[in-house]
Write a protein that holds these residues in place. Structure first.
Motif, PDB file in Angstrom:
ATOM      1  N   ALA A  80       0.828  -1.203   0.000  1.00 43.47           N
ATOM      2  CA  ALA A  80       0.000   0.000   0.000  1.00 43.47           C
ATOM      3  C   ALA A  80       0.868   1.262   0.000  1.00 43.47           C
ATOM      4  N   VAL A  81       0.360   2.280  -0.611  1.00 46.01           N
ATOM      5  CA  VAL A  81       1.034   3.578  -0.644  1.00 46.01           C
ATOM      6  C   VAL A  81       0.854   4.246   0.716  1.00 46.01           C
ATOM      7  N   ILE A  82       1.897   4.936   1.180  1.00 46.23           N
ATOM      8  CA  ILE A  82       1.818   5.651   2.449  1.00 46.23           C
ATOM      9  C   ILE A  82       0.820   6.802   2.308  1.00 46.23           C
ATOM     10  N   THR A  83      -0.063   6.907   3.290  1.00 52.02           N
ATOM     11  CA  THR A  83      -1.089   7.962   3.252  1.00 52.02           C
ATOM     12  C   THR A  83      -0.736   9.072   4.242  1.00 52.02           C
ATOM     13  N   TYR A  84      -1.498  10.159   4.180  1.00 55.64           N
ATOM     14  CA  TYR A  84      -1.322  11.253   5.131  1.00 55.64           C
ATOM     15  C   TYR A  84      -1.528  10.740   6.555  1.00 55.64           C
ATOM     16  N   ASP A  85      -2.526   9.882   6.752  1.00 54.99           N
ATOM     17  CA  ASP A  85      -2.794   9.341   8.093  1.00 54.99           C
ATOM     18  C   ASP A  85      -1.608   8.532   8.607  1.00 54.99           C
ATOM     19  N   ASP A  86      -0.942   7.787   7.720  1.00 51.07           N
ATOM     20  CA  ASP A  86       0.241   7.027   8.131  1.00 51.07           C
ATOM     21  C   ASP A  86       1.334   7.967   8.633  1.00 51.07           C
ATOM     22  N   VAL A  87       1.535   9.066   7.907  1.00 49.29           N
ATOM     23  CA  VAL A  87       2.565  10.036   8.305  1.00 49.29           C
ATOM     24  C   VAL A  87       2.194  10.670   9.642  1.00 49.29           C
ATOM     25  N   LEU A  88       0.904  10.993   9.804  1.00 50.02           N
ATOM     26  CA  LEU A  88       0.444  11.586  11.066  1.00 50.02           C
ATOM     27  C   LEU A  88       0.630  10.606  12.222  1.00 50.02           C
ATOM     28  N   ASP A  89       0.266   9.345  12.013  1.00 48.95           N
ATOM     29  CA  ASP A  89       0.470   8.332  13.060  1.00 48.95           C
ATOM     30  C   ASP A  89       1.948   8.226  13.415  1.00 48.95           C
ATOM     31  N   PHE A  90       2.807   8.288  12.402  1.00 42.91           N
ATOM     32  CA  PHE A  90       4.246   8.206  12.646  1.00 42.91           C
ATOM     33  C   PHE A  90       4.715   9.398  13.491  1.00 42.91           C
ATOM     34  N   ALA A  91       4.236  10.602  13.126  1.00 40.39           N
ATOM     35  CA  ALA A  91       4.624  11.813  13.870  1.00 40.39           C
ATOM     36  C   ALA A  91       4.138  11.725  15.312  1.00 40.39           C
ATOM     37  N   LEU A  92       2.910  11.240  15.502  1.00 36.86           N
ATOM     38  CA  LEU A  92       2.385  11.095  16.867  1.00 36.86           C
ATOM     39  C   LEU A  92       3.189  10.042  17.624  1.00 36.86           C
ATOM     40  N   GLY A  93       3.592   9.007  16.933  1.00 39.76           N
ATOM     41  CA  GLY A  93       4.414   7.981  17.561  1.00 39.76           C
ATOM     42  C   GLY A  93       5.751   8.526  18.015  1.00 39.76           C
ATOM     43  N   LEU A  94       6.297   9.457  17.272  1.00 39.12           N
ATOM     44  CA  LEU A  94       7.567  10.075  17.670  1.00 39.12           C
ATOM     45  C   LEU A  94       7.419  10.808  18.993  1.00 39.12           C
ATOM     46  N   ASP A  95       6.265  11.461  19.205  1.00 40.57           N
ATOM     47  CA  ASP A  95       6.029  12.137  20.482  1.00 40.57           C
ATOM     48  C   ASP A  95       6.022  11.129  21.627  1.00 40.57           C
ATOM     49  N   ARG A  96       5.406   9.976  21.403  1.00 39.40           N
ATOM     50  CA  ARG A  96       5.375   8.952  22.443  1.00 39.40           C
ATOM     51  C   ARG A  96       6.780   8.440  22.742  1.00 39.40           C
ATOM     52  N   ILE A  97       7.613   8.363  21.717  1.00 42.98           N
ATOM     53  CA  ILE A  97       8.988   7.913  21.931  1.00 42.98           C
ATOM     54  C   ILE A  97       9.725   8.903  22.820  1.00 42.98           C
ATOM     55  N   ASP A  98       9.489  10.200  22.612  1.00 34.95           N
ATOM     56  CA  ASP A  98      10.133  11.212  23.460  1.00 34.95           C
ATOM     57  C   ASP A  98       9.699  11.043  24.917  1.00 34.95           C
ATOM     58  N   LEU A  99       8.401  10.809  25.134  1.00 31.94           N
ATOM     59  CA  LEU A  99       7.910  10.615  26.506  1.00 31.94           C
ATOM     60  C   LEU A  99       8.519   9.372  27.121  1.00 31.94           C
ATOM     61  N   LEU A 100       8.593   8.305  26.336  1.00 31.38           N
ATOM     62  CA  LEU A 100       9.180   7.063  26.826  1.00 31.38           C
ATOM     63  C   LEU A 100      10.651   7.274  27.160  1.00 31.38           C
ATOM     64  N   ALA A 101      11.364   7.964  26.296  1.00 29.33           N
ATOM     65  CA  ALA A 101      12.780   8.227  26.538  1.00 29.33           C
ATOM     66  C   ALA A 101      12.965   9.057  27.806  1.00 29.33           C
TER      67      ALA A 101
END
Ligand SMILES: [Zn+2]
Length: 110
Positions: A80-101
């Protein structure tokens, strides 16, 4: 001085010096091209350059630029082609990684 005759699709025949030509020889042969600025309409004209054209231009004094395509650029991808929602989920996931770190880093208490 060598004169190279070629054509502009709008203006017709064009005469150039070797210094006015750009020749790009690609590791993937069908992507090689030559380019020039038309002296009349000033558009950049780009045309494919096969082995015969490359040999003629080099013999005429045009300096060839060599272009090696990275292997990963030629990889074929499926799925499947990457969608805008996939990119948004990835960006939100990065925030969670910062909190976890931040939770993992031990705090120095005075
Ligand atoms: Zn032209």
């Amino acid at each position: 001085m060598t004169t190279i005759k070629t054509s502009c699709p709008v203006c017709g025949d064009v005469e150039l010096t070797p210094a006015q030509m750009r020749l790009v020889v690609c590791s993937r042969a069908d992507w090689s091209f030559y380019a020039f600025a038309c002296s009349t309409c000033h558009d950049e004209i780009r045309k494919p350059a096969d082995e015969e054209v490359i040999a003629l231009l080099v013999a005429g004094g045009v300096v060839a630029e060599h272009w090696a395509i990275p292997a990963e650029a030629l990889e074929e991808h499926d799925g499947a082609v990457i969608t805008y929602d996939d990119v948004l989920d990835f960006a939100l996931g990065l925030d969670r990684i910062d909190l976890l770190a931040a939770m993992i880093v031990p705090r120095v208490e005075a």
